[in-house]
Structures are given as structure tokens and as C-alpha cells.
Design an enzyme around this catalytic site. Structure first.
Site: not given
Ligand code: PGA
Length: 260
Positions: A67, A136, A138, A143
Site C-alpha cells: 500500500d 481494527d 485491517h 479497513e
Molecule cells: P504495525 O501496523 O505493524 O505498525 O502495528 C500493522 C498494520 O497496520 O497493518
């Protein structure tokens, strides 16, 4: 079922996953790695860097990122173009021409999703996709509510994700509101999914993804639709899983030849 491996620490998880990737790259120097940003995959990259220091050549490996933010200049330190260059391309010695990140430029965003899908298809897809998971649920920037069949497209970040990512910016208001992300359908086309999660903040999302129903409300639950999934978690992230005894039993008795 996803294979769940409970590791002692993020570093141990990084060593485990990097060891597997290194084996794949030795067998196929043109291996294609799906790379993720965020804090979670950093121990994997650190361990891969040690593989490089020990002589492994990553220069023929292709990488596709999950992304990118929309509207952040590529040279902004927190654009995923910059993050991938800093954390993956340079330390591992990848050929920058073989490293792909979705185009988050607002001027060309309308076609960016289909161009990224075309690049993935022309290359022949991803062999192993590294995934983090948001608090959450995702994956990528898909999302809750994202279609389980989705392709690369522009999405709006939730308030929660913007708050989670504010730590990378000077002010919370600087976190972009939009992103371009591989879809869940895109992610499911990779040959092997390796989802990593560390820390208590991920326990609910991990339990939902691994043991909950398959639902767009928990995008990480899409892993249950894939035939080759490895979930690597520490004790804290595993805390809400119900079948940890079974996961440990299975992993302890796994034939070594199976690898991850
Ligand atoms: P993080 O993010 O590795 O910084 O916890 C994970 C994500 O948002 O997929």
C-alpha cells in the site's frame, strides 16, 4: 487452517520468517516477496539483513509493497516509497528497478489501482506476502467492511488507523486521509501468506482473524480463505486465541521437511 506459530519474541519471529525466506531465495534467486510497512515486519527485515551480511544475494528478488498513502510526496520520509527504500531495498540490496510500490500521486491516482494490478499480473504475482494486522483487523489498508474480493484501489483510512499511524508524523493532522492498497482479493492471490502480530494490542484482531468467522468486518479473517497461511505471533498477541495448546502441539510435531 492457518498454521499458528507462537514465538518468544518479535525477534524470534523475525528470525523464523527470515530463515524461511532465505531458504526460498537460495532455491530461487528471482523469488518475489510481498513486503509490508509498519513496525511489525521490522524484525524480519533485520534478520534478512543478517542473511545478506552472511552472503545471501537479494539482487534478483522482486518486491511488491501492499500500500501507499495518497497525496504524500514520494520523497516524504513517511511515504511508503521512502519507508520501503529505507527498510527493505537499501539494507537488503534489492535492485530498485524490481521494487514496486503503488502510485499514490494524486494526479494519476484514478488509474493507479489497475496499473498496479497489471504490474502484478505481468510479473506473475507474489510468492510470499508478509502481512501485519491493524488493531481494527485491517490487512494492507483494507479497513473493516472492505470487500473480500477487492483489487488494488483507493480507500479512506479510518480514524483509528490514522490515530495508530500518527506516531510516524509530527502531528496527527498530517496523517493522510486516503491510501491506495492491494485489495483482499489481490492479497489472496499470493502463494503463501505470512501474517505477523506482536503485542497485546493485536490480541483481539489476531483472534478475530484466526478463529472468528470469515467476515469483511475483520479483513484479516480473509486468511481463512487461503490454502497456505502462517501466522506468527508472540504470547501477548496470542493471548485471546482459544486453541493455543493445539497450535503448539501441531508446530512441535511438524515434520521438518515441511518448512513454514
Ligand atoms: P504495525 O501496523 O505493524 O505498525 O502495528 C500493522 C498494520 O497496520 O497493518
Amino acid at each position: 487452517m492457518a498454521e499458528v506459530v507462537i514465538v518468544e519474541s518479535p525477534e524470534a519471529g523475525g528470525v523464523l520468517v527470515a530463515g524461511h525466506i532465505a531458504t526460498q531465495v537460495r532455491a530461487d534467486p528471482e523469488f518475489t516477496l510481498g513486503v509490508a510497512t509498519g513496525s511489525t515486519p521490522l524484525p524480519v527485515y533485520a534478520a534478512l539483513e543478517r542473511e545478506r551480511a552472511a552472503g545471501l544475494d537479494f539482487s534478483a528478488v522482486t518486491a511488491f509493497a501492499l500500500d501507499e498513502y495518497v497525496g504524500l510526496p514520494r520523497d516524504h520520509p513517511e511515504s511508503y516509497h521512502s519507508v520501503i527504500r529505507r527498510e527493505v531495498t537499501e539494507p537488503l540490496g534489492l535492485d530498485p528497478a524490481r521494487v514496486h510500490v503503488p502510485d499514490g500521486d494524486e494526479a494519476t491516482i484514478a488509474t493507479a489501482g489497475e496499473r498496479y494490478e497489471a504490474a502484478l499480473a505481468a510479473h506473475g504475482g507474489v510468492d510470499l506476502q508478509l502481512l501485519g494486522i491493524g488493531t481494527d483487523g485491517h490487512v494492507g489498508f483494507n479497513e473493516p467492511g472492505s470487500s473480500l474480493a477487492s483489487s488494488t484501489r483507493v480507500k479512506t483510512l479510518t480514524a483509528r488507523t490514522r490515530a495508530d499511524n500518527a506516531r510516524f508524523f509530527e502531528t496527527a493532522g498530517q496523517v493522510p486521509t486516503h491510501c491506495i492498497t492491494q485489495g483482499i482479493g489481490t492479497i489472496l492471490r499470493a502463494g503463501h501468506l505470512v501474517l505477523l502480530a506482536f503485542g497485546a494490542g493485536k490480541a483481539t484482531a489476531v483472534a478475530g482473524a484466526v478463529e472468528g468467522p470469515v467476515t469483511a468486518s475483520v479483513p484479516g479473517s480473509c486468511i481463512q480463505l487461503h490454502e497456505h497461511v502462517t501466522v506468527v505471533v508472540d504470547e501477548l498477541a496470542a493471548a485471546r486465541l482459544e486453541r493455543t495448546d493445539s497450535y503448539r502441539w501441531v508446530y512441535t510435531h511438524k515434520p521438518i521437511w515441511q518448512g513454514l
